[in-house]
Design a protein around this motif. Structure first.
Motif, PDB file in Angstrom:
ATOM      1  N   SER A   1       0.843  -1.192   0.000  1.00 51.15           N
ATOM      2  CA  SER A   1       0.000   0.000   0.000  1.00 51.15           C
ATOM      3  C   SER A   1       0.877   1.240   0.000  1.00 51.15           C
ATOM      4  O   SER A   1       1.944   1.259   0.612  1.00 51.15           O
ATOM      5  CB  SER A   1      -0.911  -0.012   1.236  1.00 51.15           C
ATOM      6  N   THR A   2       0.414   2.277  -0.673  1.00 48.14           N
ATOM      7  CA  THR A   2       1.160   3.538  -0.700  1.00 48.14           C
ATOM      8  C   THR A   2       0.521   4.616   0.163  1.00 48.14           C
ATOM      9  O   THR A   2       1.021   5.735   0.231  1.00 48.14           O
ATOM     10  CB  THR A   2       1.261   4.058  -2.145  1.00 48.14           C
ATOM     11  N   GLY A   3      -0.567   4.268   0.841  1.00 44.17           N
ATOM     12  CA  GLY A   3      -1.244   5.221   1.715  1.00 44.17           C
ATOM     13  C   GLY A   3      -2.520   4.614   2.251  1.00 44.17           C
ATOM     14  O   GLY A   3      -2.996   3.568   1.759  1.00 44.17           O
ATOM     15  N   CYS A   4      -3.092   5.219   3.276  1.00 44.63           N
ATOM     16  CA  CYS A   4      -4.286   4.662   3.904  1.00 44.63           C
ATOM     17  C   CYS A   4      -5.435   4.532   2.904  1.00 44.63           C
ATOM     18  O   CYS A   4      -5.801   5.502   2.241  1.00 44.63           O
ATOM     19  CB  CYS A   4      -4.727   5.541   5.071  1.00 44.63           C
ATOM     20  N   HIS A   5      -5.978   3.351   2.807  1.00 43.31           N
ATOM     21  CA  HIS A   5      -7.173   3.100   2.004  1.00 43.31           C
ATOM     22  C   HIS A   5      -7.705   1.714   2.330  1.00 43.31           C
ATOM     23  O   HIS A   5      -7.029   0.903   2.965  1.00 43.31           O
ATOM     24  CB  HIS A   5      -6.887   3.229   0.504  1.00 43.31           C
ATOM     25  N   LEU A   6      -8.928   1.447   1.887  1.00 47.18           N
ATOM     26  CA  LEU A   6      -9.519   0.116   2.005  1.00 47.18           C
ATOM     27  C   LEU A   6      -9.559  -0.520   0.619  1.00 47.18           C
ATOM     28  O   LEU A   6     -10.135   0.051  -0.315  1.00 47.18           O
ATOM     29  CB  LEU A   6     -10.943   0.193   2.560  1.00 47.18           C
ATOM     30  N   HIS A   7      -8.916  -1.665   0.486  1.00 48.21           N
ATOM     31  CA  HIS A   7      -9.076  -2.493  -0.715  1.00 48.21           C
ATOM     32  C   HIS A   7     -10.207  -3.456  -0.392  1.00 48.21           C
ATOM     33  O   HIS A   7     -10.092  -4.284   0.527  1.00 48.21           O
ATOM     34  CB  HIS A   7      -7.777  -3.240  -1.023  1.00 48.21           C
ATOM     35  N   PHE A   8     -11.301  -3.366  -1.155  1.00 44.99           N
ATOM     36  CA  PHE A   8     -12.518  -4.129  -0.860  1.00 44.99           C
ATOM     37  C   PHE A   8     -12.806  -5.092  -2.001  1.00 44.99           C
ATOM     38  O   PHE A   8     -12.821  -4.706  -3.170  1.00 44.99           O
ATOM     39  CB  PHE A   8     -13.686  -3.159  -0.672  1.00 44.99           C
ATOM     40  N   GLU A   9     -13.025  -6.363  -1.649  1.00 46.13           N
ATOM     41  CA  GLU A   9     -13.318  -7.391  -2.638  1.00 46.13           C
ATOM     42  C   GLU A   9     -14.653  -8.064  -2.342  1.00 46.13           C
ATOM     43  O   GLU A   9     -15.055  -8.200  -1.172  1.00 46.13           O
ATOM     44  CB  GLU A   9     -12.235  -8.483  -2.635  1.00 46.13           C
ATOM     45  N   VAL A  10     -15.311  -8.516  -3.402  1.00 40.98           N
ATOM     46  CA  VAL A  10     -16.496  -9.374  -3.290  1.00 40.98           C
ATOM     47  C   VAL A  10     -16.207 -10.656  -4.053  1.00 40.98           C
ATOM     48  O   VAL A  10     -15.738 -10.610  -5.199  1.00 40.98           O
ATOM     49  CB  VAL A  10     -17.751  -8.691  -3.860  1.00 40.98           C
ATOM     50  N   HIS A  11     -16.434 -11.788  -3.406  1.00 48.90           N
ATOM     51  CA  HIS A  11     -16.220 -13.097  -4.021  1.00 48.90           C
ATOM     52  C   HIS A  11     -17.567 -13.802  -4.153  1.00 48.90           C
ATOM     53  O   HIS A  11     -18.366 -13.803  -3.208  1.00 48.90           O
ATOM     54  CB  HIS A  11     -15.306 -13.964  -3.164  1.00 48.90           C
ATOM     55  N   ILE A  12     -17.821 -14.398  -5.309  1.00 52.61           N
ATOM     56  CA  ILE A  12     -19.013 -15.229  -5.519  1.00 52.61           C
ATOM     57  C   ILE A  12     -18.550 -16.607  -5.952  1.00 52.61           C
ATOM     58  O   ILE A  12     -17.871 -16.749  -6.981  1.00 52.61           O
ATOM     59  CB  ILE A  12     -19.962 -14.615  -6.552  1.00 52.61           C
ATOM     60  N   ASN A  13     -18.869 -17.586  -5.136  1.00 49.26           N
ATOM     61  CA  ASN A  13     -18.436 -18.973  -5.381  1.00 49.26           C
ATOM     62  C   ASN A  13     -16.931 -19.061  -5.602  1.00 49.26           C
ATOM     63  O   ASN A  13     -16.443 -19.810  -6.461  1.00 49.26           O
ATOM     64  CB  ASN A  13     -19.190 -19.560  -6.565  1.00 49.26           C
ATOM     65  N   GLY A  14     -16.182 -18.269  -4.838  1.00 47.18           N
ATOM     66  CA  GLY A  14     -14.732 -18.330  -4.861  1.00 47.18           C
ATOM     67  C   GLY A  14     -14.059 -17.424  -5.861  1.00 47.18           C
ATOM     68  O   GLY A  14     -12.830 -17.268  -5.831  1.00 47.18           O
ATOM     69  N   ASP A  15     -14.806 -16.808  -6.756  1.00 47.34           N
ATOM     70  CA  ASP A  15     -14.227 -15.916  -7.765  1.00 47.34           C
ATOM     71  C   ASP A  15     -14.539 -14.463  -7.436  1.00 47.34           C
ATOM     72  O   ASP A  15     -15.642 -14.138  -6.971  1.00 47.34           O
ATOM     73  CB  ASP A  15     -14.779 -16.242  -9.160  1.00 47.34           C
ATOM     74  N   THR A  16     -13.581 -13.565  -7.692  1.00 47.53           N
ATOM     75  CA  THR A  16     -13.835 -12.154  -7.464  1.00 47.53           C
ATOM     76  C   THR A  16     -14.744 -11.599  -8.554  1.00 47.53           C
ATOM     77  O   THR A  16     -14.690 -12.031  -9.706  1.00 47.53           O
ATOM     78  CB  THR A  16     -12.529 -11.336  -7.437  1.00 47.53           C
TER      79      THR A  16
END
Length: 354
Positions: free
Chosen positions: A324-339
């Protein structure tokens, strides 16, 4: 020993009237808002001569006295309780907290990269380059040498998994060798000092305040964080490596220590640091849907594996750990194991991001 050598909410609150000042650490918090923990950036202390005849996490009196020397050496170097615990963890992984006068060559015929016999001894199984034999067999001196090396080699250690910090300091063969010693190391540090470190898994509410609930839509979904989108889902030039890579989530930047919320009811199935040093929480929401939240620091993760969470429950604080280069949220959603594209998914459930 590790080869050649060159991190749910609490149920009960701890009363503020603690003997912390007698033990030399600072306690913050109150009985209504959070479990009292050692303040960030503060060390703990324990006189090795006062260690009782007891056992903690399966380690006996002699081993606990050695752990106390490690803790004191860390305090005298001005380090935090997390750093001190990393020291205890490392000694557990190297010598099982025993001040032994032999090491990898004697037990396994381990040699250095140049073909010479290893000369590892002491709590940290340090070789000749770390000091004289007498120094390496002095628990306090050898611990001091470990911490001084850690300070020099790992200035970014607060954003790294404890086992990675130990690995970079010791330069051992397996970077994840120390991982299994972290939880018992926390038990030992807390058991010897009486401190609530907040390092053992779930962290309580931020002391001096309370958790911030997120807003929940009519359909029962919540935003993961209120920041604007700073990097979308899909291919991009990686900001650190400068190469084209697939961005498996979406970046939201509300600011350092901004609250992070669970998007839906679920169960925490992952918490810790991945191989990139990214602090993460993963939540299973059922029906094949999961969400993942990255870049929190250890102190900014408020739930643990197995915890049940609800939509809009604060699970952490925005940070900048790992890649990371600075404060942030990396947010992911997975459906049946895939993003999948989190922006598209959240729009479909009626909660657009950003």
């Amino acid at each position: 020993m590790a080869g050649p050598k060159s991190g749910a909410y609490a149920i009960a609150a701890v009363p503020l009237l603690f003997i912390g000042t007698l033990l030399g650490f600072v306690i913050v918090g109150d009985e209504d808002s959070c479990v009292s923990t050692v303040a960030a950036g503060v060390s703990v202390t324990i006189d090795p001569g006062s260690v009782p005849q007891t056992e903690i996490a399966g380690y006996g009196h002699e081993q606990l006295v050695n752990a106390a020397h490690v803790i004191q050496a860390g305090k005298d170097e001005g380090l935090t309780v997390r750093d001190q615990t990393i020291g205890v963890m490392t000694a557990m992984g190297e010598s099982s907290l025993r001040n032994i006068d032999y090491g990898d060559w004697e037990t396994g015929g381990v040699i250095n990269p140049d073909g010479s016999r290893t000369t590892s001894i002491g709590l940290f199984q340090q070789q000749d380059g770390w000091g004289t034999r007498e120094e390496r067999l002095d628990p306090y001196v050898t611990s001091t040498k470990f911490f001084q090396e850690m300070i020099q080699k790992v200035p970014d250690r607060d954003s790294l998994e404890p086992t990675i910090v130990a690995h970079r300091t010791q330069v051992n063969a397996d970077p994840y060798h120390y991982e299994r010693y972290w939880a018992p190391a926390v038990q030992i540090v807390e058991g010897l000092t009486g401190a609530q470190t907040g390092l053992g898994g779930a962290s309580p509410a931020v002391c001096g305040g309370s958790l911030v609930p997120g807003e929940i839509s009519a359909a029962g979904w919540a935003l993961p964080n209120t920041g604007p989108v700073t990097s979308p889902y899909g291919p991009r030039i990686h900001p650190i490596y400068g190469t084209l890579r697939f961005h498996a989530g979406i970046d939201l930047a509300a600011g350092c220590d901004a609250p992070i919320w669970s998007i839906q009811d679920g169960v925490v199935v992952g918490r810790g640091f991945d191989r990139g040093g990214n602090g993460y929480i993963k939540i299973d929401h059922g029906a094949g849907i999961a969400s993942r939240y990255l870049h929190m620091y250890d102190s900014g993760m408020f739930v643990n594996v197995g915890d049940k969470v609800t939509a809009g429950q604060q699970i952490g604080l925005e940070g900048s750990s790992g890649e990371s280069t600075g404060c942030h949220l990396h947010f992911e959603v997975h459906i049946n194991g895939d993003t999948v594209d989190p922006d598209l998914f959240m729009r479909q459930v009626g909660v657009p991001l950003g």
